[in-house]
Design a protein around this motif. Structure first.
Motif, PDB file in Angstrom:
ATOM      1  N   ASN B 445     -15.088  -9.772 -17.330  1.00 19.98           N
ATOM      2  CA  ASN B 445     -14.003  -8.796 -17.163  1.00 19.98           C
ATOM      3  C   ASN B 445     -12.766  -9.183 -17.934  1.00 19.98           C
ATOM      4  O   ASN B 445     -12.564 -10.353 -18.261  1.00 19.98           O
ATOM      5  CB  ASN B 445     -13.619  -8.718 -15.681  1.00 19.98           C
ATOM      6  CG  ASN B 445     -14.291  -7.557 -15.006  1.00 19.98           C
ATOM      7  OD1 ASN B 445     -14.340  -6.462 -15.557  1.00 19.98           O
ATOM      8  ND2 ASN B 445     -14.822  -7.806 -13.837  1.00 19.98           N
ATOM      9  N   ILE B 446     -11.951  -8.188 -18.177  1.00 17.21           N
ATOM     10  CA  ILE B 446     -10.621  -8.467 -18.744  1.00 17.21           C
ATOM     11  C   ILE B 446      -9.626  -8.307 -17.603  1.00 17.21           C
ATOM     12  O   ILE B 446      -9.707  -7.357 -16.835  1.00 17.21           O
ATOM     13  CB  ILE B 446     -10.316  -7.544 -19.947  1.00 17.21           C
ATOM     14  CG1 ILE B 446      -8.998  -7.921 -20.609  1.00 17.21           C
ATOM     15  CG2 ILE B 446     -10.309  -6.068 -19.569  1.00 17.21           C
ATOM     16  CD1 ILE B 446      -8.849  -7.405 -22.025  1.00 17.21           C
ATOM     17  N   GLU B 447      -8.760  -9.291 -17.458  1.00 14.53           N
ATOM     18  CA  GLU B 447      -7.814  -9.244 -16.339  1.00 14.53           C
ATOM     19  C   GLU B 447      -6.399  -9.541 -16.821  1.00 14.53           C
ATOM     20  O   GLU B 447      -6.203 -10.157 -17.869  1.00 14.53           O
ATOM     21  CB  GLU B 447      -8.186 -10.283 -15.267  1.00 14.53           C
ATOM     22  CG  GLU B 447      -9.485 -10.008 -14.551  1.00 14.53           C
ATOM     23  CD  GLU B 447      -9.445  -8.819 -13.613  1.00 14.53           C
ATOM     24  OE1 GLU B 447      -8.343  -8.332 -13.294  1.00 14.53           O
ATOM     25  OE2 GLU B 447     -10.529  -8.353 -13.209  1.00 14.53           O
ATOM     26  N   LYS B 468      -9.570 -22.996 -21.316  1.00 13.30           N
ATOM     27  CA  LYS B 468     -10.945 -23.271 -21.752  1.00 13.30           C
ATOM     28  C   LYS B 468     -11.741 -23.999 -20.672  1.00 13.30           C
ATOM     29  O   LYS B 468     -12.922 -23.779 -20.506  1.00 13.30           O
ATOM     30  CB  LYS B 468     -10.922 -24.136 -23.018  1.00 13.30           C
ATOM     31  CG  LYS B 468     -11.057 -23.323 -24.296  1.00 13.30           C
ATOM     32  CD  LYS B 468     -11.270 -24.265 -25.434  1.00 13.30           C
ATOM     33  CE  LYS B 468     -11.575 -23.543 -26.704  1.00 13.30           C
ATOM     34  NZ  LYS B 468     -11.792 -24.491 -27.795  1.00 13.30           N
ATOM     35  N   ARG B 471     -13.411 -21.737 -18.556  1.00 11.76           N
ATOM     36  CA  ARG B 471     -14.269 -20.805 -19.299  1.00 11.76           C
ATOM     37  C   ARG B 471     -13.628 -19.422 -19.409  1.00 11.76           C
ATOM     38  O   ARG B 471     -14.273 -18.386 -19.174  1.00 11.76           O
ATOM     39  CB  ARG B 471     -15.634 -20.672 -18.637  1.00 11.76           C
ATOM     40  CG  ARG B 471     -16.385 -21.975 -18.507  1.00 11.76           C
ATOM     41  CD  ARG B 471     -17.769 -21.664 -18.048  1.00 11.76           C
ATOM     42  NE  ARG B 471     -18.490 -22.841 -17.645  1.00 11.76           N
ATOM     43  CZ  ARG B 471     -19.741 -22.838 -17.292  1.00 11.76           C
ATOM     44  NH1 ARG B 471     -20.417 -21.703 -17.293  1.00 11.76           N
ATOM     45  NH2 ARG B 471     -20.347 -23.928 -16.933  1.00 11.76           N
ATOM     46  N   VAL B 472     -12.355 -19.444 -19.667  1.00 11.14           N
ATOM     47  CA  VAL B 472     -11.612 -18.184 -19.768  1.00 11.14           C
ATOM     48  C   VAL B 472     -11.027 -18.064 -21.179  1.00 11.14           C
ATOM     49  O   VAL B 472     -10.447 -19.015 -21.692  1.00 11.14           O
ATOM     50  CB  VAL B 472     -10.469 -18.163 -18.714  1.00 11.14           C
ATOM     51  CG1 VAL B 472      -9.496 -17.039 -18.992  1.00 11.14           C
ATOM     52  CG2 VAL B 472     -11.054 -18.021 -17.310  1.00 11.14           C
ATOM     53  N   VAL B 473     -11.227 -16.899 -21.792  1.00  8.09           N
ATOM     54  CA  VAL B 473     -10.657 -16.656 -23.123  1.00  8.09           C
ATOM     55  C   VAL B 473      -9.273 -16.051 -22.925  1.00  8.09           C
ATOM     56  O   VAL B 473      -9.115 -15.072 -22.197  1.00  8.09           O
ATOM     57  CB  VAL B 473     -11.537 -15.668 -23.936  1.00  8.09           C
ATOM     58  CG1 VAL B 473     -10.854 -15.294 -25.245  1.00  8.09           C
ATOM     59  CG2 VAL B 473     -12.905 -16.266 -24.206  1.00  8.09           C
ATOM     60  N   LEU B 474      -8.274 -16.662 -23.559  1.00  9.44           N
ATOM     61  CA  LEU B 474      -6.925 -16.095 -23.493  1.00  9.44           C
ATOM     62  C   LEU B 474      -6.742 -15.177 -24.697  1.00  9.44           C
ATOM     63  O   LEU B 474      -6.570 -15.635 -25.826  1.00  9.44           O
ATOM     64  CB  LEU B 474      -5.883 -17.222 -23.492  1.00  9.44           C
ATOM     65  CG  LEU B 474      -4.432 -16.758 -23.535  1.00  9.44           C
ATOM     66  CD1 LEU B 474      -4.064 -15.985 -22.288  1.00  9.44           C
ATOM     67  CD2 LEU B 474      -3.486 -17.939 -23.714  1.00  9.44           C
ATOM     68  N   LEU B 475      -6.816 -13.881 -24.423  1.00 13.76           N
ATOM     69  CA  LEU B 475      -6.706 -12.914 -25.527  1.00 13.76           C
ATOM     70  C   LEU B 475      -5.274 -12.863 -26.059  1.00 13.76           C
ATOM     71  O   LEU B 475      -5.058 -12.765 -27.262  1.00 13.76           O
ATOM     72  CB  LEU B 475      -7.119 -11.512 -25.037  1.00 13.76           C
ATOM     73  CG  LEU B 475      -7.320 -10.462 -26.111  1.00 13.76           C
ATOM     74  CD1 LEU B 475      -8.505 -10.793 -26.992  1.00 13.76           C
ATOM     75  CD2 LEU B 475      -7.534  -9.089 -25.482  1.00 13.76           C
ATOM     76  N   ASN B 488      -3.540 -14.138 -29.217  1.00  9.19           N
ATOM     77  CA  ASN B 488      -3.878 -15.554 -29.361  1.00  9.19           C
ATOM     78  C   ASN B 488      -2.652 -16.422 -29.655  1.00  9.19           C
ATOM     79  O   ASN B 488      -2.557 -17.047 -30.716  1.00  9.19           O
ATOM     80  CB  ASN B 488      -4.912 -15.679 -30.504  1.00  9.19           C
ATOM     81  CG  ASN B 488      -5.670 -16.985 -30.417  1.00  9.19           C
ATOM     82  OD1 ASN B 488      -5.525 -17.761 -29.465  1.00  9.19           O
ATOM     83  ND2 ASN B 488      -6.476 -17.259 -31.436  1.00  9.19           N
ATOM     84  N   ILE B 502      -3.302 -11.884 -20.822  1.00  5.95           N
ATOM     85  CA  ILE B 502      -4.508 -11.063 -20.849  1.00  5.95           C
ATOM     86  C   ILE B 502      -5.673 -12.019 -21.074  1.00  5.95           C
ATOM     87  O   ILE B 502      -5.747 -12.678 -22.120  1.00  5.95           O
ATOM     88  CB  ILE B 502      -4.468 -10.007 -21.987  1.00  5.95           C
ATOM     89  CG1 ILE B 502      -3.141  -9.236 -21.970  1.00  5.95           C
ATOM     90  CG2 ILE B 502      -5.666  -9.074 -21.898  1.00  5.95           C
ATOM     91  CD1 ILE B 502      -2.938  -8.313 -20.800  1.00  5.95           C
ATOM     92  N   ILE B 504      -9.980 -13.026 -20.578  1.00  2.00           N
ATOM     93  CA  ILE B 504     -11.339 -12.489 -20.490  1.00  2.00           C
ATOM     94  C   ILE B 504     -12.249 -13.594 -19.960  1.00  2.00           C
ATOM     95  O   ILE B 504     -12.156 -14.751 -20.394  1.00  2.00           O
ATOM     96  CB  ILE B 504     -11.833 -12.012 -21.878  1.00  2.00           C
ATOM     97  CG1 ILE B 504     -10.921 -10.901 -22.414  1.00  2.00           C
ATOM     98  CG2 ILE B 504     -13.271 -11.507 -21.805  1.00  2.00           C
ATOM     99  CD1 ILE B 504     -11.186 -10.524 -23.857  1.00  2.00           C
ATOM    100  N   GLY B 505     -13.106 -13.242 -19.049  1.00  3.10           N
ATOM    101  CA  GLY B 505     -14.032 -14.235 -18.530  1.00  3.10           C
ATOM    102  C   GLY B 505     -14.790 -13.688 -17.337  1.00  3.10           C
ATOM    103  O   GLY B 505     -14.619 -12.524 -16.957  1.00  3.10           O
ATOM    104  N   TYR B 506     -15.604 -14.545 -16.750  1.00  7.42           N
ATOM    105  CA  TYR B 506     -16.298 -14.147 -15.527  1.00  7.42           C
ATOM    106  C   TYR B 506     -15.256 -14.064 -14.404  1.00  7.42           C
ATOM    107  O   TYR B 506     -14.397 -14.954 -14.288  1.00  7.42           O
ATOM    108  CB  TYR B 506     -17.369 -15.166 -15.165  1.00  7.42           C
ATOM    109  CG  TYR B 506     -18.535 -15.169 -16.126  1.00  7.42           C
ATOM    110  CD1 TYR B 506     -19.469 -14.137 -16.114  1.00  7.42           C
ATOM    111  CD2 TYR B 506     -18.694 -16.180 -17.070  1.00  7.42           C
ATOM    112  CE1 TYR B 506     -20.528 -14.121 -17.004  1.00  7.42           C
ATOM    113  CE2 TYR B 506     -19.756 -16.169 -17.963  1.00  7.42           C
ATOM    114  CZ  TYR B 506     -20.666 -15.129 -17.924  1.00  7.42           C
ATOM    115  OH  TYR B 506     -21.695 -15.095 -18.804  1.00  7.42           O
TER     116      TYR B 506
END
Lengths: 241, 523
Positions: B445-447, B468, B471-475, B488, B502, B504-506
């Motif tokens: 999801n994107i949160e 990281k 396990r979360v991508v920081l958009l 980024n 913003i 993205i991750g589980y």
């Protein structure tokens, strides 16, 4: 690579919006309509043909290259749209068919009728509205990344020289060394898609042929493409829902 | 002298009318006593109900047990004192004396004559008496009198305190209003019942009153027997002994069945007729307590989908539609739906009593009709300039009109399909990836994480976040002060309160990451 013809079945607002969106991708855009809606302005430059649902498509087969064409079934009558889809699929096995549906029942029927992709209008509109309410900022960001004409873009890039990553797993690679690119997910050759930090992506090294879904500025993405491979174009035969 | 008193009264009345302190206090007492929508009224009602039950408990207990003097004192005087205060406050807030004096003064000035003090006083007394003679006010007054205890018969008047429950429990009032709606039918039934009772009492008394075998001694007993028999209770303490008496009994039993079934059907039909109205009133009351409402104007296919999704996210939704079929459909789904016209000012001001500023988060005009959506938008804009309005657009020629009417965001499905097609044709895999992020069914999801003071204290820089590890991508970071999104961002980026990350991750990992942000940084 341009596909030769975009066939839009239904001369209405949906058809016009689709035509505006794809006229840079396809060499020809042709509308097929049963009747011309009096309320719509007729653009003299567009190619409009009258057709009948009982047509056997022989004429169409002779005039366009089916394999490199795409059909959009956007007729306002749901039943006719389904009939059209099944009729096109029965005649053209390899034609890419994208259809619109106004309800879930039609989504299912259109898929059964052979549409490669069905856009559920109501659900999609509701999704967008809900996202605007729920996550306004991320929704705007994603909208801009996907649709707006700005430099921040999302791209799918095929890995062609996986050897540069050595035995590093995708989740462990410091992607920031690639000029600020963010990798969201990977689609493997076997078509299984993984989020970049999924357990699988943490254990499976990249291979040539994998597709990376990346977000970044246009120039950075181009640099990245040069380093690891090239833009992966749509593979419609493998892509359907 | 009279002139001086008049002048003083007029000046004092104007002073009270213009005194915000006085008006505020009066409004407060009015709200706590009379306004069902006032949030603190229920606490006052609970307090008064407790006092009433305490009084009744003492009355019952006193029959066979000794009651502590303190408790008796409390019951007779303290409780009565509370009731007295309440009575006086109600008398005060029920009408405005100062308003009556001012109205009289203005009227007399207009006619060019002297202030009519007597007339003003008469109007004041009239207003107060009209309150005092109301049944509820009489009950209140009787419940106050503290000398019940001394006079044994009057002690039973404590039960008037029970009648005060009518004031505090809504279901009683509902029952009364239901019965009142069938006033004529009940009156007819009552007259019929009285006639039957009277005739049968006379008959049975005439036929059995002189019979030595009969237990019937007086006309009072004859009335008692008639009522007991008519109600089909039949205690059996008095029974007819003659054939004539038995014949009267048969007639009265048949009449009794008719009276009972008639009154039952009357009550049932009154409730059935009023049921929808009650449900609507209940919804309006519930809505009055809500905040952050998403007001859905029109319940058609897009609205149905949107409402379903918002409900899953536990949002407060209120649906307005002028079509009763659609409203019933929404009600069946368990939503708060009202058959009010979204385009009518009365719907909001007189029926829904909604405050856009404090209660409404967003208005969604989702009719599949641009004319209706524009009309609704203009109505809402005339009530509130600030509330966020989102509207569906059906024909693009009306886009400008919607904007002009005051819509903040427009959704045009045809344009959406066009944009989706463009992306689908160009980058289907990327499109699917983003679509999955937007979809609720996806695991990834994107949160949005809003930066709070606490997060800033723990993690002032982007580089500190350590996303990281989770396990979360920081958009990127949305900087509120600049109203701009930084994709980024570099590690040295300083975050501020109100900014939004913003990510993205589980979903569980994002939640864990967010939790971590609120904890102290590990050294």
């Amino acid at each position: 690579m341009k596909k030769s013809t975009a066939l839009i079945f239904g001369y209405n607002k949906f058809g016009q919006e689709i035509a505006n969106s794809v006229n840079n991708t396809y060499a020809h855009v042709v509308y097929y309509t049963k009747v011309i809606d009096d309320q719509l302005e007729i653009d003299n430059e567009v190619d409009i043909k009258i057709f009948d649902l009982t047509d056997d498509w022989g004429e169409l087969e002779d005039s366009i290259e089916i394999e490199s064409s795409i059909a959009f079934c956007v007729m306002s009558d749901e039943a006719e749209n389904i009939f059209l889809t099944i009729s096109l699929r029965a005649h053209f096995k390899d034609l890419i068919i994208v259809a619109i549906a106004t309800n879930n029942e039609s989504v299912h029927k259109l898929k059964m009728a052979g549409a490669n992709k069905v856009i559920p209008i109501i659900e999609t509109t509701a999704d967008i509205i809900t996202n605007m309410i729920e996550k306004p900022i991320s929704n705007k960001v994603l909208h801009d990344v996907l649709y707006a004409d700005n430099s921040l873009k999302i791209a799918q890039i095929e890995v062609k020289n996986a050897e540069i990553f050595g035995s590093e797993f995708p989740a462990d690679i410091d992607w920031s060394r690639y000029r600020g690119i963010l990798v969201l997910s990977i689609m493997h050759k076997d078509l299984s898609a993984e989020f970049i930090y999924s357990s699988k992506a943490k254990r499976r090294p990249l291979e040539n042929g994998d597709i990376l879904i990346v977000v970044g500025y246009r120039a950075d993405i181009e640099e990245f493409e040069k380093e690891i491979g090239g833009i992966k174009h749509a593979n419609w035969s493998d892509w359907s829902r | 002298m009279k002139h001086k008193i008049s002048r003083f009264l007029i000046n004092f009345a104007y002073y009270l009318q213009s005194s915000s302190k006085y008006q505020r206090r009066k409004r407060f007492f009015y709200n706590i006593l009379e306004n069902d929508k006032y949030k603190y009224k229920k606490y006052f009602d609970i307090f008064m109900i407790t006092l009433i039950f305490l009084s009744v408990f003492v009355l019952i207990r006193e029959v066979k047990h000794h009651i502590d003097d303190h408790l008796l004192f409390f019951n007779n005087y303290v409780v009565s004192f509370f009731f007295l205060i309440e009575y006086l406050l109600r008398l005060w807030v029920n009408s405005s004396t100062s308003k009556i004096i001012i109205a009289q003064d203005e009227y007399d000035t207009l006619l060019g004559r002297e202030f009519q003090l007597q007339k003003a006083l008469k109007n004041i007394v009239k207003a107060k008496i009209s309150y005092i003679i109301q049944p509820k006010a009489i009950v209140d007054l009787l419940a106050i009198l503290p000398f019940f205890h001394e006079l044994r018969l009057l002690r039973l008047f404590i039960l008037f305190r029970v009648f005060k429950l009518f004031r505090y429990t809504k279901s009683f009032r509902t029952l009364i209003s239901v019965l009142a709606s069938k006033k004529f039918e009940f009156l007819t039934l009552m007259i019929f019942t009285f006639i039957v009772i009277f005739v049968s009492s006379v008959l049975i008394y005439v036929m059995e009153g002189n019979n030595p075998e009969s237990k019937l001694e007086s006309f009072y007993e004859a009335i008692y027997w008639s009522i007991v028999t008519l109600s089909t209770v039949g205690f059996g303490d008095i029974t007819p002994v003659t054939d004539e008496g038995r014949f009267v009994t048969m007639l009265i039993i048949i009449s009794g069945v008719a009276v009972l079934s008639f009154s039952t059907s009357l009550i049932v039909s009154a409730f059935t007729e009023k049921l929808d109205e009650f449900k609507e009133i209940k919804i309006v009351e519930d809505v009055a307590k809500l905040k952050n409402i998403y007001l859905i104007c029109g319940y058609e296919s897009v609205a149905k989908e949107v409402v379903g999704k918002l409900k899953d996210k536990k949002k407060h939704i209120v649906i307005l539609d002028e079509d009763i079929t659609r409203v019933n459909e929404a009600k069946k789904q368990g939503y708060k739906a009202l058959n009010f016209k979204p385009g009518s000012i009365d719907s909001y001001e007189k029926q829904l009593h909604i405050d856009f500023k404090t209660q409404v988060k967003m208005v969604l005009c989702l009719r599949h009709d641009d004319v209706e959506n524009i009309y609704t938008t203009l109505t809402i804009r005339s009530l509130d300039k600030e509330v966020h309005i989102l509207s569906l657009l059906i024909h693009d020629v009306n886009k400008k009109k919607l904007k002009y009417a005051g819509v903040n965001e427009i959704i045009y499905p045809q344009e959406l399909v066009g944009m989706i097609t463009k992306e689908l044709v160009g980058q289907p895999v990327a499109f699917e990836a983003v679509h999955a992020l937007r979809s609720d069914s996806s695991l990834v999801n994107i949160e949005e994480i809003i930066i709070t003071e606490k997060i800033i204290q723990n993690y002032p820089y982007i580089g500190d976040l350590n996303n990281k590890e989770y396990r979360v991508v920081l958009l990127g970071l949305y900087k509120k002060s600049y109203d701009r999104f930084w994709f980024n961002p570099i590690d040295d980026t300083l975050m501020q309160v109100g900014d939004t990350l913003i990510v993205i991750g589980y979903t569980p990992f994002i939640k864990e990451f967010e939790r971590q942000l609120h904890k102290k940084k590990r050294k």
